[in-house]
Motif scaffolding. Structure first.
Motif, PDB file in Angstrom:
ATOM      1  N   MET A   1       0.834  -1.263   0.025  1.00  0.00           N
ATOM      2  CA  MET A   1       0.021  -0.115   0.021  1.00  0.00           C
ATOM      3  C   MET A   1       0.814   1.115   0.019  1.00  0.00           C
ATOM      4  SD  MET A   1      -3.164  -0.495  -0.150  1.00  0.00           S
ATOM      5  CE  MET A   1      -3.739  -1.989  -0.857  1.00  0.00           C
ATOM      6  N   ILE A   2       2.006   1.116  -0.508  1.00  0.00           N
ATOM      7  CA  ILE A   2       3.072   2.253  -0.690  1.00  0.00           C
ATOM      8  C   ILE A   2       3.055   2.563  -2.149  1.00  0.00           C
ATOM      9  CG2 ILE A   2       4.418   2.127   1.354  1.00  0.00           C
ATOM     10  CD1 ILE A   2       6.367   0.432  -0.450  1.00  0.00           C
ATOM     11  N   TYR A   5      -0.431   5.323  -7.348  1.00  0.00           N
ATOM     12  CA  TYR A   5      -1.456   5.085  -8.160  1.00  0.00           C
ATOM     13  C   TYR A   5      -1.490   6.103  -9.352  1.00  0.00           C
ATOM     14  CZ  TYR A   5      -3.191   2.109  -4.260  1.00  0.00           C
ATOM     15  OH  TYR A   5      -3.057   1.066  -3.270  1.00  0.00           O
ATOM     16  N   PRO A 187      -2.874 -13.400  -5.108  1.00  0.00           N
ATOM     17  CA  PRO A 187      -2.106 -12.051  -5.331  1.00  0.00           C
ATOM     18  C   PRO A 187      -0.536 -12.131  -5.115  1.00  0.00           C
ATOM     19  CG  PRO A 187      -3.866 -12.141  -3.546  1.00  0.00           C
ATOM     20  CD  PRO A 187      -3.887 -13.370  -4.246  1.00  0.00           C
ATOM     21  N   ARG A 188      -0.180 -13.160  -4.160  1.00  0.00           N
ATOM     22  CA  ARG A 188       0.939 -13.299  -3.768  1.00  0.00           C
ATOM     23  C   ARG A 188       1.913 -13.614  -4.963  1.00  0.00           C
ATOM     24  NH1 ARG A 188       3.063 -16.146   1.764  1.00  0.00           N
ATOM     25  NH2 ARG A 188       5.417 -15.488   1.761  1.00  0.00           N
ATOM     26  N   TYR A 191       2.160 -11.215  -7.882  1.00  0.00           N
ATOM     27  CA  TYR A 191       3.047 -10.024  -7.714  1.00  0.00           C
ATOM     28  C   TYR A 191       4.587 -10.756  -8.167  1.00  0.00           C
ATOM     29  CZ  TYR A 191       5.864  -6.584  -5.446  1.00  0.00           C
ATOM     30  OH  TYR A 191       6.629  -5.599  -5.104  1.00  0.00           O
ATOM     31  N   LEU A 218      -9.932  -9.310  -8.554  1.00  0.00           N
ATOM     32  CA  LEU A 218      -9.689  -7.800  -8.401  1.00  0.00           C
ATOM     33  C   LEU A 218      -8.293  -7.844  -7.494  1.00  0.00           C
ATOM     34  CD1 LEU A 218     -13.077  -5.816  -8.066  1.00  0.00           C
ATOM     35  CD2 LEU A 218     -11.466  -6.096 -10.126  1.00  0.00           C
ATOM     36  N   CYS A 219      -8.408  -8.920  -6.386  1.00  0.00           N
ATOM     37  CA  CYS A 219      -7.121  -8.856  -5.719  1.00  0.00           C
ATOM     38  C   CYS A 219      -5.699  -8.973  -6.473  1.00  0.00           C
ATOM     39  CB  CYS A 219      -7.157  -9.931  -4.584  1.00  0.00           C
ATOM     40  SG  CYS A 219      -8.507  -9.768  -3.460  1.00  0.00           S
ATOM     41  N   LEU A 222      -4.768  -5.861  -8.260  1.00  0.00           N
ATOM     42  CA  LEU A 222      -4.060  -4.851  -7.336  1.00  0.00           C
ATOM     43  C   LEU A 222      -2.651  -5.288  -7.214  1.00  0.00           C
ATOM     44  CD1 LEU A 222      -6.581  -3.710  -4.774  1.00  0.00           C
ATOM     45  CD2 LEU A 222      -5.879  -2.240  -6.635  1.00  0.00           C
ATOM     46  N   ALA A 223      -2.224  -6.629  -7.102  1.00  0.00           N
ATOM     47  CA  ALA A 223      -1.115  -7.220  -6.822  1.00  0.00           C
ATOM     48  C   ALA A 223      -0.352  -6.943  -8.273  1.00  0.00           C
ATOM     49  CB  ALA A 223      -1.229  -8.593  -6.498  1.00  0.00           C
ATOM     50  N   GLU A 226       0.486  -3.285  -8.516  1.00  0.00           N
ATOM     51  CA  GLU A 226       1.704  -2.865  -7.457  1.00  0.00           C
ATOM     52  C   GLU A 226       2.954  -3.408  -7.876  1.00  0.00           C
ATOM     53  OE1 GLU A 226       0.418  -3.932  -3.534  1.00  0.00           O
ATOM     54  OE2 GLU A 226       2.450  -3.533  -2.743  1.00  0.00           O
ATOM     55  N   LEU A 260     -13.355   0.359  -8.847  1.00  0.00           N
ATOM     56  CA  LEU A 260     -12.322   0.158  -8.006  1.00  0.00           C
ATOM     57  C   LEU A 260     -11.165   1.397  -8.156  1.00  0.00           C
ATOM     58  CD1 LEU A 260     -10.161  -1.149  -6.039  1.00  0.00           C
ATOM     59  CD2 LEU A 260      -9.833  -2.913  -7.596  1.00  0.00           C
ATOM     60  N   GLU A 263     -12.297   4.634  -7.250  1.00  0.00           N
ATOM     61  CA  GLU A 263     -12.299   4.874  -5.817  1.00  0.00           C
ATOM     62  C   GLU A 263     -10.964   4.993  -5.178  1.00  0.00           C
ATOM     63  OE1 GLU A 263     -15.058   5.189  -4.077  1.00  0.00           O
ATOM     64  OE2 GLU A 263     -15.979   5.180  -5.390  1.00  0.00           O
ATOM     65  N   ILE A 264      -9.998   4.234  -5.882  1.00  0.00           N
ATOM     66  CA  ILE A 264      -8.492   4.653  -5.416  1.00  0.00           C
ATOM     67  C   ILE A 264      -7.757   5.496  -6.325  1.00  0.00           C
ATOM     68  CG2 ILE A 264      -8.577   2.467  -4.286  1.00  0.00           C
ATOM     69  CD1 ILE A 264      -6.612   1.143  -6.379  1.00  0.00           C
TER      70      ILE A 264
ATOM     71  N   MET B   1       3.184  -5.667  -1.204  1.00  0.00           N
ATOM     72  CA  MET B   1       3.469  -7.249  -1.319  1.00  0.00           C
ATOM     73  C   MET B   1       4.851  -7.667  -0.967  1.00  0.00           C
ATOM     74  SD  MET B   1       1.097  -8.985  -2.636  1.00  0.00           S
ATOM     75  CE  MET B   1      -0.603  -8.322  -2.653  1.00  0.00           C
ATOM     76  N   ASN B 186     -12.716   1.107   0.023  1.00  0.00           N
ATOM     77  CA  ASN B 186     -11.709   0.863  -0.866  1.00  0.00           C
ATOM     78  C   ASN B 186     -10.565   0.511  -0.106  1.00  0.00           C
ATOM     79  OD1 ASN B 186      -9.822   3.077  -1.301  1.00  0.00           O
ATOM     80  ND2 ASN B 186     -11.807   4.238  -1.387  1.00  0.00           N
ATOM     81  N   ARG B 188      -7.575   1.364  -0.655  1.00  0.00           N
ATOM     82  CA  ARG B 188      -6.580   2.446   0.069  1.00  0.00           C
ATOM     83  C   ARG B 188      -6.845   3.256   1.267  1.00  0.00           C
ATOM     84  NH1 ARG B 188      -4.632   6.894  -4.689  1.00  0.00           N
ATOM     85  NH2 ARG B 188      -2.863   8.058  -3.152  1.00  0.00           N
ATOM     86  N   TYR B 191      -6.642   0.790   4.337  1.00  0.00           N
ATOM     87  CA  TYR B 191      -5.290   0.832   4.453  1.00  0.00           C
ATOM     88  C   TYR B 191      -4.862   1.822   5.720  1.00  0.00           C
ATOM     89  CZ  TYR B 191      -0.157   0.409   4.539  1.00  0.00           C
ATOM     90  OH  TYR B 191       1.423   0.504   5.168  1.00  0.00           O
ATOM     91  N   LEU B 216     -15.312  -5.508  -3.767  1.00  0.00           N
ATOM     92  CA  LEU B 216     -13.961  -5.376  -3.091  1.00  0.00           C
ATOM     93  C   LEU B 216     -13.689  -6.063  -1.862  1.00  0.00           C
ATOM     94  CD1 LEU B 216     -13.826  -1.481  -4.098  1.00  0.00           C
ATOM     95  CD2 LEU B 216     -13.204  -3.432  -5.274  1.00  0.00           C
ATOM     96  N   CYS B 219     -10.260  -7.560  -1.360  1.00  0.00           N
ATOM     97  CA  CYS B 219      -9.170  -6.532  -1.461  1.00  0.00           C
ATOM     98  C   CYS B 219      -9.250  -5.691  -0.509  1.00  0.00           C
ATOM     99  CB  CYS B 219      -9.401  -5.559  -2.732  1.00  0.00           C
ATOM    100  SG  CYS B 219      -9.605  -6.306  -4.289  1.00  0.00           S
ATOM    101  N   GLU B 226      -2.362  -6.017   5.451  1.00  0.00           N
ATOM    102  CA  GLU B 226      -1.125  -5.392   5.151  1.00  0.00           C
ATOM    103  C   GLU B 226      -0.978  -4.170   6.129  1.00  0.00           C
ATOM    104  OE1 GLU B 226      -0.595  -4.612   1.222  1.00  0.00           O
ATOM    105  OE2 GLU B 226       1.257  -3.398   1.443  1.00  0.00           O
ATOM    106  N   ILE B 264      -2.088 -17.862  -0.319  1.00  0.00           N
ATOM    107  CA  ILE B 264      -1.058 -17.134  -0.142  1.00  0.00           C
ATOM    108  C   ILE B 264      -0.564 -17.431   1.183  1.00  0.00           C
ATOM    109  CG2 ILE B 264      -1.938 -15.150  -1.395  1.00  0.00           C
ATOM    110  CD1 ILE B 264      -2.823 -13.727   1.059  1.00  0.00           C
TER     111      ILE B 264
END
Lengths: 311, 311
Positions: A1-2, A5, A187-188, A191, A218-219, A222-223, A226, A260, A263-264, B1, B186, B188, B191, B216, B219, B226, B264
């Motif tokens: 989440m760093i 976007y 997602p892992r 990524y 959707l997960c 995002l992965a 990222e 999604l 929203e982000i 991740m 969402n 973001r 988190y 979502l 997600c 995280e 995961i």
């Protein structure tokens, strides 16, 4: 989440192809054309508009030529055709597709079940397509089905995926798609593999194709985002199923993905209200509900009136 | 991740309460008891087993006393009851619930629509519950509904959420739940807010409650994990809807969450095959399909036979 976007996420709309191909209801050519034209207006820059496969194998898409002839081509939009072999490539070039998408499976047994040949035979056949298409101005994209798992074999060796990516690169193809054909990715894993593939390809050449079969589509987007991926297949309404998961979701749903992103704060360039309106026409066109959520629930900003008696 | 997946994720199962409360089909007390007993056997350490609200308000859960009396309490499992007020708390204590869960909404209009009073009136009423419960050995959990958005007002001020968390802390409550009541969160946003709340609470005192209304839910779980959250509400089969989103998904689906965790590498302590078997009994119990995916698609390891003619 760093995650940053600020980079645009490019959605390639696949409902006219992957979405419709297993629908039992015949969709008239004019309705397919209208769907694609509306998608062009919604702001997509890439639309998988049809396939040129045997009409016996996929009768739902037997009107590929008429569809490509009928659509209003919007400048800046790339209309992609899925092709299985040289004959399909000839038909797609004749229909003036902008890009041809070839598919083989990372899993040997899935390739044999799906294409009736080994991976090696698929690659050899692709060489003929590459020869045909080179110098035509038409792009080639190579897809790796079952990248994240095979419904017959289970786990897929990532080294096999990397060798197929290399083979596509050696052919000089402009793009590569990693496809989670039956929704087995997590997602892992996504990524890790996207990071590895992006050591060899620029992000502009990589597409991720996820299904929501086990609720993780959707997960996985995002992965992958990222990890640096920027281009994703998605299907209006979540249209498109999986023969191994009756009743489960198919492709990730375009409007859920675009919602999604909004929203982000990720830009997609897609007109979400237009998309929702279009998605809501699908149940009457196809005779069943769609798996997508936002078309049913509305966007967050679609507020509800207070119940009676509360002011 | 770069997440460390070694920390256990605790699932609080809420199907007997949030799942059943808006079902139109009456579920017999014996069936509720059997569901909860099977959930106890599946490995949950926390189960929201019912509520003590007015039978007129929620007729589907009017047998709270009989349910708490009928269940086989498994050592180590905490059986939670939702309560709206002092009367509900008295009933829940009499029924020997292990923990009481109180709810108010971060949004003023939602609290008025849901509880028929202001947030301030809700807090004042909770003070009486706190007095009743203190020294009883029973735990209190305070939930903040509409933490991530309100269906009437839209965005919710995070400072209001923080003040409510502080108020619950001041009451000496053992736990706090941040609830995305109508699926507007969402990842973001999740988190950011979880990080902020965990500056005041230990992770062991925080529960996240997500709905999958706009696709979502999982997600948001990953984003919260995280950020350091470790405890999540989920509902078998994804049971539980939202009156503002007809046809859309309800609570996040327990078996889809547990499957994600297994894929995961996050430990949950839950027996997934047991859970899938139990989830697959819900359609006949309730007369409709469930939104959960894994119960339909199976796990990745549930391989399929090759088609005929492929060896």
């Amino acid at each position: 989440m760093i995650t940053d976007y600020s980079q645009r996420l490019i959605v390639q709309e696949v409902s006219p192809r992957d979405g419709l191909q297993i629908e039992p209801t015949w969709v008239e050519t004019a309705d397919k054309v209208q769907l694609i034209d509306q998608l062009s207006l919604a702001g997509f820059t890439r639309i998988e508009a049809g396939s040129f496969v045997s009409p016996k194998a996929i009768p739902a898409l037997r009107d590929g030529e008429q569809v490509f002839q009928g659509i209003a081509r919007r400048p800046g939009v790339i209309y992609v055709a899925l092709i299985p072999n040289l004959k399909g490539a000839q038909r797609a070039l004749h229909a003036e597709a902008d890009e041809l998408n070839l598919v083989l499976s990372a899993s040997q047994s899935h390739n044999r079940a799906n294409m009736r040949m080994t991976r090696e035979q698929s690659l050899a056949a692709f060489a003929d397509v590459v020869s045909l298409v080179s110098n035509s101005g038409v792009s080639l994209n190579g897809s790796v089905a079952t990248t994240f798992g095979c419904p017959f074999e289970g786990p897929v060796d990532e080294d096999v995926v990397m060798r197929l990516v290399d083979a596509y690169q050696t052919f000089g193809m402009q793009g590569v798609t990693l496809a989670d054909t039956t929704g087995m990715a997590n997602p892992r894993q996504v990524y890790r593999l996207v990071r590895r593939v992006l050591e060899r390809l620029p992000a502009s050449a990589l597409t991720l194709h996820f299904h929501n079969t086990r609720g993780l589509g959707l997960c996985n987007v995002l992965a992958a985002y990222e990890a640096g991926a920027r281009r994703f297949d998605a299907s209006l309404g979540g249209l498109g199923g999986c023969p191994f998961a009756p009743g489960a979701s198919g492709n990730i749903c375009t409007e859920d993905l675009v919602n999604l992103c909004e929203e982000i704060g990720i830009d997609t360039g897609i007109d979400l209200p237009h998309l929702l309106k279009l998605s809501r026409t699908l149940p009457s066109l196809l005779g069943h509900e769609m798996p997508g959520q936002v078309a049913k629930a509305g966007r967050n900003r679609d507020l509800h009136p207070l119940p009676p008696g509360i002011d």
